[in-house]
Design a protein around this motif. Structure first.
Motif, PDB file in Angstrom:
ATOM      1  N   ASP A  69      -6.677   3.819  -6.662  1.00  0.00           N
ATOM      2  CA  ASP A  69      -6.698   4.968  -7.568  1.00  0.00           C
ATOM      3  C   ASP A  69      -7.593   6.074  -7.018  1.00  0.00           C
ATOM      4  O   ASP A  69      -7.269   7.257  -7.104  1.00  0.00           O
ATOM      5  CB  ASP A  69      -7.167   4.531  -8.962  1.00  0.00           C
ATOM      6  N   TYR A  70      -8.715   5.677  -6.442  1.00  0.00           N
ATOM      7  CA  TYR A  70      -9.649   6.650  -5.856  1.00  0.00           C
ATOM      8  C   TYR A  70      -9.006   7.381  -4.678  1.00  0.00           C
ATOM      9  O   TYR A  70      -9.357   8.531  -4.386  1.00  0.00           O
ATOM     10  CB  TYR A  70     -10.906   5.920  -5.400  1.00  0.00           C
ATOM     11  N   ASP A  97      -6.319   4.073  21.605  1.00  0.00           N
ATOM     12  CA  ASP A  97      -5.643   3.168  20.663  1.00  0.00           C
ATOM     13  C   ASP A  97      -6.595   2.502  19.672  1.00  0.00           C
ATOM     14  O   ASP A  97      -6.298   1.433  19.136  1.00  0.00           O
ATOM     15  CB  ASP A  97      -4.846   2.093  21.422  1.00  0.00           C
ATOM     16  N   HIS A  98      -7.714   3.165  19.395  1.00  0.00           N
ATOM     17  CA  HIS A  98      -8.668   2.646  18.420  1.00  0.00           C
ATOM     18  C   HIS A  98      -8.465   3.264  17.032  1.00  0.00           C
ATOM     19  O   HIS A  98      -9.352   3.178  16.179  1.00  0.00           O
ATOM     20  CB  HIS A  98     -10.106   2.874  18.875  1.00  0.00           C
ATOM     21  N   LYS A  99      -7.328   3.905  16.824  1.00  0.00           N
ATOM     22  CA  LYS A  99      -6.938   4.365  15.490  1.00  0.00           C
ATOM     23  C   LYS A  99      -5.595   3.744  15.154  1.00  0.00           C
ATOM     24  O   LYS A  99      -4.946   3.137  16.019  1.00  0.00           O
ATOM     25  CB  LYS A  99      -6.897   5.892  15.436  1.00  0.00           C
ATOM     26  N   PHE A 100      -5.147   3.930  13.914  1.00  0.00           N
ATOM     27  CA  PHE A 100      -3.946   3.251  13.445  1.00  0.00           C
ATOM     28  C   PHE A 100      -3.054   4.230  12.693  1.00  0.00           C
ATOM     29  O   PHE A 100      -3.526   5.225  12.149  1.00  0.00           O
ATOM     30  CB  PHE A 100      -4.329   2.078  12.527  1.00  0.00           C
ATOM     31  N   LYS A 101      -1.767   3.916  12.645  1.00  0.00           N
ATOM     32  CA  LYS A 101      -0.816   4.812  11.997  1.00  0.00           C
ATOM     33  C   LYS A 101      -1.046   4.858  10.483  1.00  0.00           C
ATOM     34  O   LYS A 101      -1.408   3.862   9.868  1.00  0.00           O
ATOM     35  CB  LYS A 101       0.615   4.398  12.319  1.00  0.00           C
ATOM     36  N   ALA A 102      -0.804   6.034   9.909  1.00  0.00           N
ATOM     37  CA  ALA A 102      -1.020   6.251   8.478  1.00  0.00           C
ATOM     38  C   ALA A 102       0.236   6.846   7.850  1.00  0.00           C
ATOM     39  O   ALA A 102       1.057   7.466   8.531  1.00  0.00           O
ATOM     40  CB  ALA A 102      -2.201   7.182   8.253  1.00  0.00           C
ATOM     41  N   VAL A 103       0.359   6.680   6.566  1.00  0.00           N
ATOM     42  CA  VAL A 103       1.384   7.371   5.775  1.00  0.00           C
ATOM     43  C   VAL A 103       0.712   8.295   4.764  1.00  0.00           C
ATOM     44  O   VAL A 103       1.136   9.414   4.539  1.00  0.00           O
ATOM     45  CB  VAL A 103       2.308   6.366   5.052  1.00  0.00           C
ATOM     46  N   SER A 104      -0.362   7.801   4.167  1.00  0.00           N
ATOM     47  CA  SER A 104      -1.120   8.603   3.212  1.00  0.00           C
ATOM     48  C   SER A 104      -2.520   8.006   3.106  1.00  0.00           C
ATOM     49  O   SER A 104      -2.859   7.060   3.815  1.00  0.00           O
ATOM     50  CB  SER A 104      -0.440   8.602   1.833  1.00  0.00           C
ATOM     51  N   THR A 105      -3.300   8.537   2.193  1.00  0.00           N
ATOM     52  CA  THR A 105      -4.648   8.010   1.954  1.00  0.00           C
ATOM     53  C   THR A 105      -4.611   6.606   1.369  1.00  0.00           C
ATOM     54  O   THR A 105      -5.634   5.924   1.309  1.00  0.00           O
ATOM     55  CB  THR A 105      -5.411   8.943   1.002  1.00  0.00           C
ATOM     56  N   LEU A 106      -3.443   6.159   0.949  1.00  0.00           N
ATOM     57  CA  LEU A 106      -3.281   4.801   0.413  1.00  0.00           C
ATOM     58  C   LEU A 106      -3.151   3.747   1.516  1.00  0.00           C
ATOM     59  O   LEU A 106      -3.325   2.545   1.249  1.00  0.00           O
ATOM     60  CB  LEU A 106      -2.028   4.726  -0.471  1.00  0.00           C
ATOM     61  N   THR A 107      -2.818   4.145   2.728  1.00  0.00           N
ATOM     62  CA  THR A 107      -2.447   3.209   3.785  1.00  0.00           C
ATOM     63  C   THR A 107      -3.419   2.052   3.996  1.00  0.00           C
ATOM     64  O   THR A 107      -2.989   0.896   4.100  1.00  0.00           O
ATOM     65  CB  THR A 107      -2.226   3.960   5.106  1.00  0.00           C
ATOM     66  N   PRO A 108      -4.737   2.279   4.043  1.00  0.00           N
ATOM     67  CA  PRO A 108      -5.638   1.141   4.278  1.00  0.00           C
ATOM     68  C   PRO A 108      -5.704   0.154   3.110  1.00  0.00           C
ATOM     69  O   PRO A 108      -6.197  -0.958   3.275  1.00  0.00           O
ATOM     70  CB  PRO A 108      -7.009   1.815   4.487  1.00  0.00           C
ATOM     71  N   LEU A 109      -5.205   0.565   1.947  1.00  0.00           N
ATOM     72  CA  LEU A 109      -5.398  -0.216   0.726  1.00  0.00           C
ATOM     73  C   LEU A 109      -4.128  -0.873   0.206  1.00  0.00           C
ATOM     74  O   LEU A 109      -4.179  -1.965  -0.366  1.00  0.00           O
ATOM     75  CB  LEU A 109      -5.982   0.687  -0.365  1.00  0.00           C
ATOM     76  N   VAL A 110      -3.013  -0.195   0.362  1.00  0.00           N
ATOM     77  CA  VAL A 110      -1.745  -0.706  -0.158  1.00  0.00           C
ATOM     78  C   VAL A 110      -0.679  -0.534   0.933  1.00  0.00           C
ATOM     79  O   VAL A 110      -0.409   0.589   1.364  1.00  0.00           O
ATOM     80  CB  VAL A 110      -1.289   0.056  -1.424  1.00  0.00           C
ATOM     81  N   LYS A 111      -0.106  -1.631   1.369  1.00  0.00           N
ATOM     82  CA  LYS A 111       0.937  -1.581   2.393  1.00  0.00           C
ATOM     83  C   LYS A 111       2.288  -1.405   1.699  1.00  0.00           C
ATOM     84  O   LYS A 111       2.886  -2.350   1.197  1.00  0.00           O
ATOM     85  CB  LYS A 111       0.926  -2.861   3.235  1.00  0.00           C
ATOM     86  N   THR A 112       2.775  -0.170   1.678  1.00  0.00           N
ATOM     87  CA  THR A 112       4.006   0.142   0.956  1.00  0.00           C
ATOM     88  C   THR A 112       5.254  -0.107   1.785  1.00  0.00           C
ATOM     89  O   THR A 112       6.364  -0.137   1.249  1.00  0.00           O
ATOM     90  CB  THR A 112       4.007   1.614   0.513  1.00  0.00           C
ATOM     91  N   GLY A 113       5.102  -0.229   3.096  1.00  0.00           N
ATOM     92  CA  GLY A 113       6.256  -0.415   3.967  1.00  0.00           C
ATOM     93  C   GLY A 113       6.856   0.878   4.468  1.00  0.00           C
ATOM     94  O   GLY A 113       7.753   0.871   5.325  1.00  0.00           O
ATOM     95  N   LEU A 114       6.378   2.015   4.002  1.00  0.00           N
ATOM     96  CA  LEU A 114       6.858   3.314   4.472  1.00  0.00           C
ATOM     97  C   LEU A 114       6.197   3.662   5.806  1.00  0.00           C
ATOM     98  O   LEU A 114       5.107   3.182   6.117  1.00  0.00           O
ATOM     99  CB  LEU A 114       6.563   4.396   3.436  1.00  0.00           C
ATOM    100  N   GLU A 115       6.844   4.521   6.568  1.00  0.00           N
ATOM    101  CA  GLU A 115       6.310   4.891   7.874  1.00  0.00           C
ATOM    102  C   GLU A 115       6.713   6.321   8.213  1.00  0.00           C
ATOM    103  O   GLU A 115       7.853   6.733   7.981  1.00  0.00           O
ATOM    104  CB  GLU A 115       6.834   3.950   8.958  1.00  0.00           C
ATOM    105  N   GLN A 116       5.769   7.087   8.734  1.00  0.00           N
ATOM    106  CA  GLN A 116       6.053   8.436   9.208  1.00  0.00           C
ATOM    107  C   GLN A 116       6.317   8.386  10.710  1.00  0.00           C
ATOM    108  O   GLN A 116       5.521   7.836  11.466  1.00  0.00           O
ATOM    109  CB  GLN A 116       4.878   9.375   8.916  1.00  0.00           C
ATOM    110  N   LYS A 117       7.451   8.964  11.149  1.00  0.00           N
ATOM    111  CA  LYS A 117       7.795   9.011  12.563  1.00  0.00           C
ATOM    112  C   LYS A 117       8.169  10.431  12.949  1.00  0.00           C
ATOM    113  O   LYS A 117       8.863  11.124  12.202  1.00  0.00           O
ATOM    114  CB  LYS A 117       8.987   8.085  12.860  1.00  0.00           C
ATOM    115  N   ALA A 118       7.709  10.833  14.127  1.00  0.00           N
ATOM    116  CA  ALA A 118       8.109  12.138  14.639  1.00  0.00           C
ATOM    117  C   ALA A 118       9.621  12.123  14.887  1.00  0.00           C
ATOM    118  O   ALA A 118      10.165  11.151  15.400  1.00  0.00           O
ATOM    119  CB  ALA A 118       7.361  12.448  15.930  1.00  0.00           C
ATOM    120  N   ASP A 119      10.299  13.227  14.535  1.00  0.00           N
ATOM    121  CA  ASP A 119      11.756  13.288  14.679  1.00  0.00           C
ATOM    122  C   ASP A 119      12.164  14.727  15.009  1.00  0.00           C
ATOM    123  O   ASP A 119      12.289  15.566  14.110  1.00  0.00           O
ATOM    124  CB  ASP A 119      12.423  12.823  13.386  1.00  0.00           C
TER     125      ASP A 119
END
Length: 605
Positions: free
Chosen positions: A105-106, A568-590
């Motif tokens: 929520d935060y 490679d010491h960072k990880f892919k993100a989708v939103s600020t929720l990524t570290p807390l809730v794994k939604t299965g969504l993914e952002q890819k360059a297109d």
């Protein structure tokens, strides 16, 4: 977190507007773009700080290759950056958020809900608002699908933000000076000062522990008036809270004002059994002294009531974190504890609160002076929420829920909030009152393990609270702590290697090998709750008007390229929720989607 913009080297809770004058482009904008661009794209102004130059260069190159004409608005420091943001001089801004409470929520409420105190877009989307509120009332098993819907709308359907990466949380320490095991690295919680100890314990009262942070300008030493990297670590260690977070983000009473806490059946009532072994520290001639005023339930009621009230102080910056609190009260009826059941259990609240305490609850004290835990007489606070909201406990572990002295704050904040005049009225916690010079008049009272004595442009000096858990394992080990202000990351690392500081928080991923190859240093890392992203300006810019233009930028961002610049010491993100809730969504360059949305944007003009 918490909110915020930061260097890739320092993900902590920022985006602070207080104390910054609005600047114009003529005043501070530095356009360093020299590349030729094509004519088929759009003009984009990218706002960042010099400390984020690596990210800015990669993003600018990606946008340029997609046909955008990029103006780089590079600001030298956080203050000028926030002034530019407030002036609206950007289309996209490199931003970040760290979820310092460990709950999802935060990660969304302040940032993306209409009217949120760190909603800087600003985003106003009733559907998002509803999803945020719905998820906040659900259990972890239930909220995953809701947060997936929220993330889908936030990022892919509306392109309000464009994710960049999740960072590691890191710090390095001098293991020849400090006991490695005493320096904790927590996923969300700030550094735990009271636990840190010297290898040579005889130095505890003779030498200071020397830490660092980049920002010398402190938003406020009033815990509800700041939520950024300038004060999060400082206020966390100056004000005790009802509960804390463990290093892996579990709620605990360890090291907090409560012996125990319990949730009543229905998940809307929360009970806290208070300790009686903490008193407020105050300053006398720049030295910490015991005020002899106990930290009690009256102070808790006062602190949380003002935390949830947007109008309790001028420039309140954390009210949305506590908007679910309906009421805070002192429990004086012992029968209530025996008649109310614990959530998900047949046990009573009294049984839950008594677990592990030396003396069973035999009586309840209405005033803090009457409490005597050894004799079984305690103070109990009950927090009631507006609706079932278990995540409220995470917010009560946040620095903004720090307990202040009712007596002291009311004696300082005598002005009318509605007519507050920054030029003549002085609020509790104003950094001017602790800054060496003509304005120095330290009126702080600290309920936590340390209290700030004074600061200048070079450092801030803290002393141990002589009335904090004296004689227990939680009594602070080291008497004096100095926080050096070192803006430049390379200079901070050099200071650690030369012995000028003992701990460096926020080591760049590109410097890990350097730390690991230094025999006197110890590197600590874990995946953080910090996410970097591009924030779109939704006020009176082309990106404000065109969802297609925002989506073209979203699909331009190649996270893999960014991550490689950090070994490679960072990880892919989708939103600020990524570290807390794994939604299965993914952002890819297109690239195909980039051209598709650019075409739609061009045709719509």
């Amino acid at each position: 977190m918490n909110k915020k913009v930061v260097s890739a080297l320092f993900l902590s809770t920022l985006l602070v507007l207080g104390g910054c004058e609005i600047a114009t482009k003529k005043d501070v904008v530095k356009d360093v773009t020299k590349e030729p661009v094509t004519s088929k794209g759009a003009d984009i102004e990218l706002l960042t700080m010099s400390s984020n130059e690596t990210d800015a260069n990669v993003i600018r190159d990606q946008l340029t290759k997609s046909g955008f004409r990029v103006k780089l608005n590079m600001q030298p420091d956080f203050g000028s950056y926030t002034a530019q943001q407030k002036a609206g001089n950007y289309d996209i801004a490199i931003s970040s958020w760290t979820t310092v409470t460990g709950n999802p929520d935060y990660a969304v409420r302040s940032l993306f809900k209409t009217g949120g105190d760190y909603n800087k877009g600003p985003i106003s989307d009733p559907e998002l608002d509803n999803l945020i509120d719905t998820a906040g009332s659900q259990t972890p098993e239930q909220y995953k699908e809701t947060y997936k819907k929220l993330e889908q709308r936030l990022v892919f359907d509306k392109a309000y933000i464009a994710p960049l990466y999740v960072s590691l949380k890191s710090q390095a320490l001098n293991k020849n000076v400090l006991k490695e095991s005493s320096v904790r690295l927590s996923k969300s919680r700030s550094m735990v000062w009271e636990a840190i100890d010297f290898v040579d314990e005889s130095k505890r009262d003779k030498e200071p522990l020397i830490l660092q942070q980049s920002n010398p300008s402190l938003t406020s030493l009033d815990p509800i008036k700041g939520n950024d990297g300038s004060i999060n670590m400082l206020n966390t260690n100056m004000y005790v809270r009802l509960v804390n977070l463990t290093d892996d983000d579990q709620i605990t009473a360890e090291g907090a004002l409560s012996h125990n806490f319990a949730i009543a059946d229905g998940n809307s009532e929360y009970y806290f059994l208070l300790r009686d072994d903490i008193t407020f520290a105050k300053m006398k001639e720049k030295t910490a002294v015991d005020s002899l005023e106990r930290v009690g339930a009256e102070d808790v009621v006062f602190s949380l009531s003002r935390a949830k009230n947007k109008d309790s102080v001028p420039d309140h910056r954390t009210y949305s974190l506590h908007e679910h609190i309906q009421n805070v009260e002192i429990v004086t009826d012992l029968n209530e504890l025996s008649s109310v059941k614990q959530s998900g259990s047949s046990s009573t609240i009294k049984e839950a609160l008594e677990k592990g305490v030396k003396a069973p609850i035999s009586g309840l004290a209405g005033s803090k002076e009457e409490a005597n835990n050894q004799a079984g007489k305690y103070q109990i606070v009950k927090v009631t929420t507006t609706k079932p909201f278990p995540q409220v406990l995470n917010y009560l572990a946040h620095q903004s829920a720090g307990i202040v002295s009712k007596k002291q704050v009311e004696s300082i904040n005598t002005f009318d909030v509605a007519t507050y005049d920054v030029n003549k009225d002085v609020s509790y916690g104003d950094q001017a009152t602790v800054t060496e010079g003509a304005t120095y008049n330290n009126t702080l009272t600290a309920s936590g393990p340390y209290i700030l004595s004074y600061k200048n442009d070079y450092e801030a000096v803290f002393y141990k609270n002589p009335g904090y858990r004296k004689g227990s394992e939680f009594e602070p080990k080291i008497s004096k702590i100095v926080v050096r202000f070192i803006k430049d990351a390379d200079s901070a690392l050099s200071a650690l290697r030369s012995g000028e500081i003992h701990v460096y928080y926020g080591v760049s991923e590109t410097k890990f090998d350097l730390v690991n190859n230094d025999s006197k240093l110890k590197l600590q890392t874990l995946e953080s709750n910090g996410v970097a992203y591009l924030l779109f300006n939704l006020n009176n810019r082309e990106v404000s008007k065109s969802e297609d233009l925002r989506k073209a930028i979203l699909y331009t961002i190649n996270q893999d390229e960014l991550i490689k610049t950090y070994n490679d010491h960072k990880f892919k993100a989708v939103s600020t929720l990524t570290p807390l809730v794994k939604t299965g969504l993914e952002q890819k360059a297109d690239p195909n989607k980039v051209q598709e949305f650019l075409k739609k944007y061009t045709e719509s003009k």
